[in-house]
Design a protein around this motif. Structure first.
Motif, PDB file in Angstrom:
ATOM      1  N   GLU A 125       0.836  -1.209   0.000  1.00  0.00           N
ATOM      2  CA  GLU A 125       0.000   0.000   0.000  1.00  0.00           C
ATOM      3  C   GLU A 125       0.869   1.257   0.000  1.00  0.00           C
ATOM      4  OE1 GLU A 125      -2.394  -0.497   3.493  1.00  0.00           O
ATOM      5  OE2 GLU A 125      -3.420  -2.273   2.667  1.00  0.00           O
ATOM      6  N   ALA A 126       1.923   1.252   0.802  1.00  0.00           N
ATOM      7  CA  ALA A 126       2.818   2.421   0.871  1.00  0.00           C
ATOM      8  C   ALA A 126       3.516   2.657  -0.464  1.00  0.00           C
ATOM      9  CB  ALA A 126       3.851   2.221   1.978  1.00  0.00           C
ATOM     10  N   CYS A 127       3.884   1.576  -1.162  1.00  0.00           N
ATOM     11  CA  CYS A 127       4.514   1.701  -2.490  1.00  0.00           C
ATOM     12  C   CYS A 127       3.556   2.359  -3.482  1.00  0.00           C
ATOM     13  CB  CYS A 127       4.917   0.327  -3.024  1.00  0.00           C
ATOM     14  SG  CYS A 127       6.302  -0.424  -2.164  1.00  0.00           S
ATOM     15  N   GLU A 128       2.275   1.978  -3.383  1.00  0.00           N
ATOM     16  CA  GLU A 128       1.277   2.537  -4.304  1.00  0.00           C
ATOM     17  C   GLU A 128       0.996   4.014  -4.018  1.00  0.00           C
ATOM     18  OE1 GLU A 128      -1.896  -0.202  -3.674  1.00  0.00           O
ATOM     19  OE2 GLU A 128      -0.946  -1.807  -4.847  1.00  0.00           O
ATOM     20  N   GLU A 129       1.160   4.406  -2.746  1.00  0.00           N
ATOM     21  CA  GLU A 129       0.877   5.793  -2.349  1.00  0.00           C
ATOM     22  C   GLU A 129       2.050   6.732  -2.601  1.00  0.00           C
ATOM     23  OE1 GLU A 129       0.002   5.194   1.752  1.00  0.00           O
ATOM     24  OE2 GLU A 129      -1.915   4.182   1.356  1.00  0.00           O
ATOM     25  N   THR A 130       3.244   6.179  -2.742  1.00  0.00           N
ATOM     26  CA  THR A 130       4.452   7.005  -2.918  1.00  0.00           C
ATOM     27  C   THR A 130       5.169   6.573  -4.188  1.00  0.00           C
ATOM     28  OG1 THR A 130       5.780   5.443  -1.614  1.00  0.00           O
ATOM     29  CG2 THR A 130       4.788   7.277  -0.419  1.00  0.00           C
ATOM     30  N   LYS A 131       5.935   7.470  -4.759  1.00  0.00           N
ATOM     31  CA  LYS A 131       6.731   7.111  -5.942  1.00  0.00           C
ATOM     32  C   LYS A 131       8.190   7.030  -5.506  1.00  0.00           C
ATOM     33  CE  LYS A 131       3.847   8.703  -9.737  1.00  0.00           C
ATOM     34  NZ  LYS A 131       3.801   9.541 -10.952  1.00  0.00           N
ATOM     35  N   GLY A 132       8.638   5.808  -5.277  1.00  0.00           N
ATOM     36  CA  GLY A 132       9.989   5.643  -4.761  1.00  0.00           C
ATOM     37  C   GLY A 132      10.756   4.550  -5.462  1.00  0.00           C
ATOM     38  N   GLY A 133      12.041   4.477  -5.149  1.00  0.00           N
ATOM     39  CA  GLY A 133      12.903   3.449  -5.722  1.00  0.00           C
ATOM     40  C   GLY A 133      14.136   3.231  -4.854  1.00  0.00           C
ATOM     41  N   MET A 134      15.006   2.349  -5.303  1.00  0.00           N
ATOM     42  CA  MET A 134      16.231   2.025  -4.565  1.00  0.00           C
ATOM     43  C   MET A 134      17.379   1.855  -5.552  1.00  0.00           C
ATOM     44  SD  MET A 134      14.578  -0.779  -1.883  1.00  0.00           S
ATOM     45  CE  MET A 134      15.878  -0.720  -0.635  1.00  0.00           C
ATOM     46  N   ALA A 135      18.595   2.051  -5.053  1.00  0.00           N
ATOM     47  CA  ALA A 135      19.777   1.828  -5.885  1.00  0.00           C
ATOM     48  C   ALA A 135      20.886   1.238  -5.033  1.00  0.00           C
ATOM     49  CB  ALA A 135      20.254   3.134  -6.519  1.00  0.00           C
ATOM     50  N   ALA A 136      21.623   0.290  -5.605  1.00  0.00           N
ATOM     51  CA  ALA A 136      22.789  -0.291  -4.930  1.00  0.00           C
ATOM     52  C   ALA A 136      24.019   0.492  -5.348  1.00  0.00           C
ATOM     53  CB  ALA A 136      22.936  -1.751  -5.314  1.00  0.00           C
ATOM     54  N   LEU A 137      24.796   0.925  -4.364  1.00  0.00           N
ATOM     55  CA  LEU A 137      26.035   1.651  -4.626  1.00  0.00           C
ATOM     56  C   LEU A 137      27.207   0.720  -4.359  1.00  0.00           C
ATOM     57  CD1 LEU A 137      25.095   5.089  -3.031  1.00  0.00           C
ATOM     58  CD2 LEU A 137      24.731   4.282  -5.354  1.00  0.00           C
ATOM     59  N   ILE A 138      27.970   0.472  -5.409  1.00  0.00           N
ATOM     60  CA  ILE A 138      29.042  -0.528  -5.353  1.00  0.00           C
ATOM     61  C   ILE A 138      30.397   0.171  -5.356  1.00  0.00           C
ATOM     62  CG2 ILE A 138      29.945  -2.642  -6.416  1.00  0.00           C
ATOM     63  CD1 ILE A 138      26.943  -2.854  -5.857  1.00  0.00           C
ATOM     64  N   GLY A 139      31.266  -0.270  -4.446  1.00  0.00           N
ATOM     65  CA  GLY A 139      32.648   0.203  -4.473  1.00  0.00           C
ATOM     66  C   GLY A 139      32.821   1.635  -4.019  1.00  0.00           C
ATOM     67  N   GLY A 140      32.096   2.044  -2.993  1.00  0.00           N
ATOM     68  CA  GLY A 140      32.270   3.395  -2.446  1.00  0.00           C
ATOM     69  C   GLY A 140      32.490   3.358  -0.952  1.00  0.00           C
ATOM     70  N   GLU A 141      33.094   4.391  -0.417  1.00  0.00           N
ATOM     71  CA  GLU A 141      33.266   4.499   1.038  1.00  0.00           C
ATOM     72  C   GLU A 141      31.920   4.805   1.698  1.00  0.00           C
ATOM     73  OE1 GLU A 141      36.019   4.014   2.861  1.00  0.00           O
ATOM     74  OE2 GLU A 141      37.091   3.450   1.020  1.00  0.00           O
ATOM     75  N   GLU A 142      31.715   4.256   2.886  1.00  0.00           N
ATOM     76  CA  GLU A 142      30.459   4.502   3.599  1.00  0.00           C
ATOM     77  C   GLU A 142      30.223   5.996   3.820  1.00  0.00           C
ATOM     78  OE1 GLU A 142      28.574   3.836   7.996  1.00  0.00           O
ATOM     79  OE2 GLU A 142      29.715   2.144   7.185  1.00  0.00           O
TER      80      GLU A 142
END
Length: 310
Positions: A125-142
């Protein structure tokens, strides 16, 4: 004296069509548990698991109970075939933390199944109410990832392994992260094929709804330690269990620290119960040489049983 093992359970994203089908065909205990899931939920979860399509199985309200049921079906079979198996601790990635609690005896199978179905539905339900996404960041300092996330107004969702951190937030924020990652010395930024911004503030409505359900659920602290993603520590009371399961919906999954805690305590044999072998891959980057046996199907169970009974 049995083989002491730490059980690890898969998180959302590990699901695959066909999961559990060969287990149900080969082992009556696995079939019985999957049948109980269908009966408890009032719909054929097994159909989504066995036949898909992947679009149906990937729905948050389907894949969360599917992964929970699959992980515990594997455990049922293992306990049967390795009678002296001694579970020293449990942990699970995000959703998998609920499976870990069920394995440790914090709640029974049906209670946990209803919780993860509701959790998945609230997040859907929260996904349908908001427009969001995710990305994996590889090989970077925290520090660089945290800085970039703050500048792009997104949240740090998962610390999966050294050199792999996932960020989560609005579509615009994630697009900015991907565009600017190399400026921060991050080798690669990969958008993830997910329905929304899990483990971010965009899941706050789901967290609030789940909190209400958790308040009316009883939890038991057992002799088997369960490590919380949110605190990267062993939960010690019913209040802490309830709080950590609630707060991990929007909070960061501190998987690296969770595994380091278990390794520091001297655990050296891990069983990953779930599809894909992702957690074994993470462990290989957290500390090389640690034994992780990944089990998802009949072939995996047979190999694991031969090794554990040797």
């Amino acid at each position: 004296m049995g083989k002491k093992v730490v059980l690890l359970f898969s998180g959302q994203g590990a699901q695959k069509v066909g999961m559990g089908q060969d287990l149900a065909a080969a082992y009556p205990k696995a079939k019985a548990l999957i049948d109980r899931a269908d009966e408890t939920l009032g719909f054929k979860l097994s159909e989504a698991m066995f036949q898909g399509p992947i679009e149906e199985l990937t729905r948050t309200s389907r894949c969360q109970p599917a992964l929970y049921t699959h992980g515990l079906a594997v455990l049922e079979v293992l306990k049967d075939l390795v009678p002296d198996l001694e579970v020293a601790a449990c942990a699970g990635l995000s959703l998998g933390e609920f499976t870990a609690h069920a394995a440790a005896g914090t709640f029974d199978f049906e209670t946990g199944l209803k919780l993860v179905y509701q959790r998945g539905s609230f997040m859907e339900e929260a996904c349908e109410e908001t427009k969001g996404g995710m990305a994996a960041l590889i090989g970077g300092e925290e520090s660089a990832v945290r800085e970039l996330a703050a500048e792009c107004d997104v949240d740090v969702a998962n610390f999966n392994s050294p050199g792999q951190i996932v960020v989560s937030g609005t579509e615009e924020g994630i697009a900015n992260v991907i565009a600017r990652a190399k400026d921060k010395g991050i080798r690669k930024a990969v958008p993830l094929p997910v329905a929304g911004a899990y483990h971010s503030r965009l899941m706050k409505s789901a967290q609030d709804k789940l909190a209400s359900v958790l308040q009316s659920t009883s939890f038991k602290v057992t002799d088997i330690p369960v490590v919380s993603n949110y605190e990267a520590d062993v939960v010690t009371s019913e209040i802490v269990i309830r709080s950590t399961l609630e707060r991990q919906v929007t909070g960061s999954v501190r998987w690296v620290e969770s595994m380091q805690l278990l390794l520091k305590e001297g655990h050296d044999l891990f069983l990953e119960l779930g599809p894909g072998g992702v957690l074994g891959g993470f462990m290989g980057r957290i500390q090389k040489g640690v034994k992780v046996i990944s089990i998802e199907d009949v072939k995996g169970i047979e190999a694991a049983v031969a090794e554990l009974n040797a």
